[in-house]
Design a protein around this motif. Structure first.
Motif, mmCIF file in Angstrom:
data_model
loop_
_atom_site.group_PDB
_atom_site.id
_atom_site.type_symbol
_atom_site.label_atom_id
_atom_site.label_comp_id
_atom_site.label_asym_id
_atom_site.label_seq_id
_atom_site.Cartn_x
_atom_site.Cartn_y
_atom_site.Cartn_z
ATOM 1 N N ALA A 169 9.703 12.218 -10.595
ATOM 2 C CA ALA A 169 8.331 12.164 -10.091
ATOM 3 C C ALA A 169 8.294 11.653 -8.648
ATOM 4 O O ALA A 169 7.618 12.223 -7.786
ATOM 5 C CB ALA A 169 7.482 11.269 -10.989
ATOM 6 N N ALA A 170 9.026 10.573 -8.401
ATOM 7 C CA ALA A 170 9.027 9.973 -7.062
ATOM 8 C C ALA A 170 9.600 10.922 -6.015
ATOM 9 O O ALA A 170 9.062 11.056 -4.904
ATOM 10 C CB ALA A 170 9.818 8.671 -7.085
ATOM 11 N N LYS A 180 8.797 14.430 -1.412
ATOM 12 C CA LYS A 180 9.062 15.702 -0.737
ATOM 13 C C LYS A 180 7.762 16.410 -0.363
ATOM 14 O O LYS A 180 7.734 17.229 0.560
ATOM 15 C CB LYS A 180 9.917 16.601 -1.647
ATOM 16 C CG LYS A 180 11.387 16.172 -1.688
ATOM 17 C CD LYS A 180 12.147 16.804 -2.817
ATOM 18 C CE LYS A 180 12.296 18.292 -2.665
ATOM 19 N NZ LYS A 180 13.119 18.874 -3.765
ATOM 20 N N ALA A 181 6.677 16.074 -1.080
ATOM 21 C CA ALA A 181 5.367 16.661 -0.770
ATOM 22 C C ALA A 181 4.656 15.909 0.346
ATOM 23 O O ALA A 181 3.521 16.234 0.701
ATOM 24 C CB ALA A 181 4.500 16.673 -2.026
ATOM 25 N N HIS A 222 0.823 -1.208 0.000
ATOM 26 C CA HIS A 222 0.000 0.000 0.000
ATOM 27 C C HIS A 222 0.862 1.265 0.000
ATOM 28 O O HIS A 222 1.729 1.443 0.861
ATOM 29 C CB HIS A 222 -0.917 0.013 1.227
ATOM 30 C CG HIS A 222 -1.837 -1.183 1.300
ATOM 31 N ND1 HIS A 222 -3.004 -1.263 0.596
ATOM 32 C CD2 HIS A 222 -1.719 -2.363 1.985
ATOM 33 C CE1 HIS A 222 -3.602 -2.426 0.835
ATOM 34 N NE2 HIS A 222 -2.827 -3.115 1.684
ATOM 35 N N PHE A 223 0.609 2.132 -0.967
ATOM 36 C CA PHE A 223 1.321 3.404 -1.083
ATOM 37 C C PHE A 223 0.342 4.501 -1.498
ATOM 38 O O PHE A 223 -0.764 4.216 -1.953
ATOM 39 C CB PHE A 223 2.442 3.300 -2.123
ATOM 40 C CG PHE A 223 3.548 2.357 -1.735
ATOM 41 C CD1 PHE A 223 4.602 2.795 -0.944
ATOM 42 C CD2 PHE A 223 3.517 1.029 -2.131
ATOM 43 C CE1 PHE A 223 5.617 1.925 -0.567
ATOM 44 C CE2 PHE A 223 4.525 0.152 -1.762
ATOM 45 C CZ PHE A 223 5.574 0.599 -0.979
ATOM 46 N N ASP A 224 0.785 5.733 -1.353
ATOM 47 C CA ASP A 224 -0.008 6.852 -1.875
ATOM 48 C C ASP A 224 0.216 6.983 -3.377
ATOM 49 O O ASP A 224 -0.718 7.176 -4.150
ATOM 50 C CB ASP A 224 0.400 8.176 -1.202
ATOM 51 C CG ASP A 224 0.069 8.214 0.270
ATOM 52 O OD1 ASP A 224 -1.003 7.695 0.648
ATOM 53 O OD2 ASP A 224 0.880 8.754 1.039
ATOM 54 N N VAL A 225 1.489 6.893 -3.764
ATOM 55 C CA VAL A 225 1.872 7.067 -5.170
ATOM 56 C C VAL A 225 2.776 5.920 -5.598
ATOM 57 O O VAL A 225 3.754 5.604 -4.910
ATOM 58 C CB VAL A 225 2.613 8.412 -5.373
ATOM 59 C CG1 VAL A 225 3.042 8.570 -6.827
ATOM 60 C CG2 VAL A 225 1.747 9.588 -4.937
ATOM 61 N N VAL A 226 2.457 5.312 -6.726
ATOM 62 C CA VAL A 226 3.289 4.266 -7.299
ATOM 63 C C VAL A 226 3.806 4.764 -8.648
ATOM 64 O O VAL A 226 3.030 5.124 -9.536
ATOM 65 C CB VAL A 226 2.516 2.950 -7.494
ATOM 66 C CG1 VAL A 226 3.376 1.914 -8.214
ATOM 67 C CG2 VAL A 226 2.051 2.404 -6.147
ATOM 68 N N VAL A 227 5.126 4.808 -8.779
ATOM 69 C CA VAL A 227 5.769 5.239 -10.019
ATOM 70 C C VAL A 227 6.265 3.999 -10.748
ATOM 71 O O VAL A 227 6.997 3.185 -10.174
ATOM 72 C CB VAL A 227 6.947 6.193 -9.735
ATOM 73 C CG1 VAL A 227 7.633 6.599 -11.036
ATOM 74 C CG2 VAL A 227 6.471 7.436 -8.978
ATOM 75 N N ALA A 273 0.801 14.918 -8.055
ATOM 76 C CA ALA A 273 0.396 13.828 -7.155
ATOM 77 C C ALA A 273 0.562 14.234 -5.699
ATOM 78 O O ALA A 273 -0.206 13.826 -4.820
ATOM 79 C CB ALA A 273 1.223 12.580 -7.458
ATOM 80 N N GLY A 274 1.559 15.068 -5.440
ATOM 81 C CA GLY A 274 1.822 15.518 -4.066
ATOM 82 C C GLY A 274 0.734 16.406 -3.500
ATOM 83 O O GLY A 274 0.614 16.567 -2.277
ATOM 84 N N LYS A 275 -0.087 16.979 -4.368
ATOM 85 C CA LYS A 275 -1.171 17.868 -3.918
ATOM 86 C C LYS A 275 -2.493 17.137 -3.739
ATOM 87 O O LYS A 275 -3.470 17.724 -3.278
ATOM 88 C CB LYS A 275 -1.360 19.009 -4.925
ATOM 89 C CG LYS A 275 -0.172 19.952 -5.016
ATOM 90 C CD LYS A 275 -0.369 20.972 -6.135
ATOM 91 C CE LYS A 275 0.850 21.875 -6.279
ATOM 92 N NZ LYS A 275 0.706 22.806 -7.423
ATOM 93 N N LEU A 276 -2.541 15.858 -4.147
ATOM 94 C CA LEU A 276 -3.805 15.109 -4.075
ATOM 95 C C LEU A 276 -4.148 14.707 -2.648
ATOM 96 O O LEU A 276 -3.274 14.485 -1.822
ATOM 97 C CB LEU A 276 -3.704 13.865 -4.958
ATOM 98 C CG LEU A 276 -3.481 14.125 -6.457
ATOM 99 C CD1 LEU A 276 -3.265 12.802 -7.191
ATOM 100 C CD2 LEU A 276 -4.670 14.862 -7.049
#
Length: 585
Positions: free
Chosen positions: A148-149, A154-155, A133-138, A582-585
């Motif tokens: 991107a990662a 950093k966000a 489980h992750f917030d963002v998968v690159v 993605a960092g702002k989602l």
């Protein structure tokens, strides 16, 4: 008599046993040499009896990142199995074979026979659960994926990178790593004036025959310098501070050059930054499909080492940065029949269009898929891009078998490639001298390639034009006439034949270098349609929720043709935008 015979037999038997024990326990270190991708690999192998105890690399010239799993994972497998009958590392085939050959040479020299030991392979990467489980998968670990990662992390997001190859880097790693940035600090140091965001935008649009999305190209032009400064200041990439390249189709020298003249500098520093941020990177993890739930992309289904199914849930976003399809002959010919198996590729073996296909399967729109670019100066035997031939950007000339120039050496890549294919044999010769090499500094930067080309009979050094012509059976009178004309044009500053935009350089003095080359598939311009936020659009022009993309798998930036130095600017700029979005989602 019987007693004497028994005594002799006992002595002989004891001697044999002692010899056997001695051989079984004898420790020796023996050196061996094999040929890798970039020259000799020399190793020292320590044996205890018939068992490999240790392998140490003594000297080599392989790509540091690509060689890492060979000198670590492959080494561990060979030692554990006590056998060189092992699978090569995908993406590092030549290095693997050279390394194995060096070990086999040591085994032969040691005079032993290896006996295979059964063993279980060990994972050296992060722990892999069946469901993660992750917030963002690159997906993809080239320059775009890392950018991107890093920005998403950093966000404040929980981020993972998955990569199907055993090593990170993708095409970024094996590229020259040069990056266009108008108004950059090296231009100021060299006194190059007049370059601007506007001129860079115009060059890029014109270079792609105005088929790039103007809005997206504006974003590239406006952010290229900022992306370069981010690499320099945040990622600590080192660029050469007194040299720039002017690739074909550009109005100015504006391409920054990383130290070492390859993308290894970028990938090494990006990887280091990702590790410092504790971003897990799952190599040998092939993304198979996107997970769609309630019309939103929520994850990726993958397969680890082609043995284990793994799910990566992405609470906020999946970012695709998997590159183009230059190594996929079937996909190339699907969209453009010209680029069949006759053409080799400069790309990594992993450049198969996976991300494009996955996105297409969830409704993504594609554009410009028929536009496939060849790099004009590549190795005729391997298809690899010739980085040594970067001397072309500082004055090297191209001639055909008849000894005549036939195209402007700083034209667009597609124009030069097509011109080469029309020549006798479909190849060209690139010629330069020490004066030009002194400007480019390519021989010093690419010693391994220089030695390899000489070994393959594709590069010769000569003191005179007559000797130069002899090497490849070119008419010496015709070649001398061509060189004489080049020298005259260099002196007057006017190339009356092909209007060389940077001005020709004198070839009056040797020693000279001549290299044989052919075009090789290098970049695919087509791909996914994205918007300014890097959201992937569907066939109706609407954003697919949760899905983002950046880099070569997108088709809206380069139009029909990519100008040199634009790929790194593209992947870093839009990779960062994807991560920030993605960092702002």
């Amino acid at each position: 008599m019987k007693k004497q015979l028994c005594a002799i037999l006992t002595a002989v038997t004891t001697g044999l046993l002692l010899t056997a024990c001695s051989t079984a326990s004898k420790t020796q270190t023996v050196e061996g040499t094999g040929t890798g991708k970039h020259g000799e690999i020399k190793v020292a192998v320590t044996f205890k009896g018939n068992k490999i105890e240790k392998i140490k690399v003594l000297s080599q010239n392989e790509n540091k990142v690509l060689a890492k799993p060979v000198y670590n994972q492959l080494k561990d497998t060979i030692v554990a199995k006590n056998s060189t009958d092992v699978d090569v590392i995908s993406g590092s085939t030549y290095t693997s074979k050279g390394y194995i050959a060096a070990i086999n040479a040591a085994v032969k020299k040691a005079g032993i026979t290896l006996k295979t030991t059964k063993t279980k392979s060990k994972s050296t990467g992060p722990k892999i659960g069946k469901t993660n489980h992750f917030d963002v998968v690159v997906v993809g670990s080239g320059g775009g994926g890392f950018s991107a990662a890093i920005e998403a992390k950093k966000a404040g997001k929980k981020v993972a990178i998955i990569e199907k190859m055993p090593t990170v880097g993708g095409n970024t790693l094996i590229s020259g790593g040069e990056m266009n940035a108008p108004g950059n600090w090296v231009q100021k140091k060299l006194g190059i004036k007049g370059d601007s965001v506007k001129s860079y935008y115009k060059d890029t649009m014109k270079g792609g025959d105005y088929l790039g999305d103007p809005k997206m190209v504006h974003i590239l032009a406006n952010n290229a310098l900022g992306s370069a400064k981010w690499l320099r200041d945040d990622i600590h990439v080192k660029f050469i501070n007194d040299q720039l390249f002017q690739f074909g189709g550009h109005s100015y020298k504006r391409a920054l050059i990383p130290v070492g003249h390859t993308g290894q500098e970028l990938v090494t520093k990006l990887d280091k930054k990702a590790k410092s941020l504790k971003i897990p990177i799952y190599t040998n993890m092939k993304a198979k499909s996107l997970i769609k739930r309630n019309d939103r992309i929520v994850g990726v289904k993958a397969r680890y080492q082609d043995k284990k199914n793994v799910t990566f849930n992405a609470k906020k976003a999946v970012i695709l940065t998997t590159g183009g399809f230059g190594s996929n002959v079937k996909m190339r010919t699907k969209y453009n029949k010209e680029y069949d198996k006759r053409y080799k590729s400069t790309d990594t073996a992993g450049t198969m269009g996976d991300g494009i296909v996955m996105a297409q399967n969830v409704g993504a729109k594609l554009t410009n898929m028929k536009y496939i670019q060849t790099y004009p100066i590549a190795n005729p035997k391997t298809g690899m891009i010739s980085l040594l031939a970067d001397t072309r950007f500082d004055g090297a000339i191209l001639v055909n078998q008849e000894g005549n120039r036939f195209v402007e050496e700083l034209e667009r890549r597609d124009v030069i490639s097509k011109a080469i294919l029309k020549q006798t044999g479909g190849y060209t010769y690139q010629i330069w001298n020490d004066k030009i090499d002194g400007i480019s500094k390519t021989k010093a930067a690419h010693k391994a390639e220089y030695n390899e080309l000489i070994k393959q009979g594709l590069l010769y050094k000569a003191d005179t034009i007559d000797e130069l012509a002899k090497d490849f059976k070119i008419d010496p009178a015709a070649l001398k006439a061509t060189i004489k004309k080049v020298n005259r044009y260099a002196k007057t500053g006017k190339d009356k034949d092909f209007h060389h935009r940077a001005g020709l350089v004198s070839l009056a003095k040797g020693p000279y270098y001549i290299e044989k080359a052919v075009p090789s598939v290098h970049h695919t311009m087509g791909g996914l349609v994205i918007n300014e936020k890097t959201e992937v659009l569907n066939k109706k022009g609407k954003a697919i929720p949760g899905l983002y993309a950046a880099g070569e798998l997108t088709g809206v930036i380069q139009g029909s043709n990519r100008l040199g130095g634009n790929a790194i600017a593209d992947i870093i700029t839009f990779g960062r935008i994807a991560g920030k979005t993605a960092g702002k989602l």
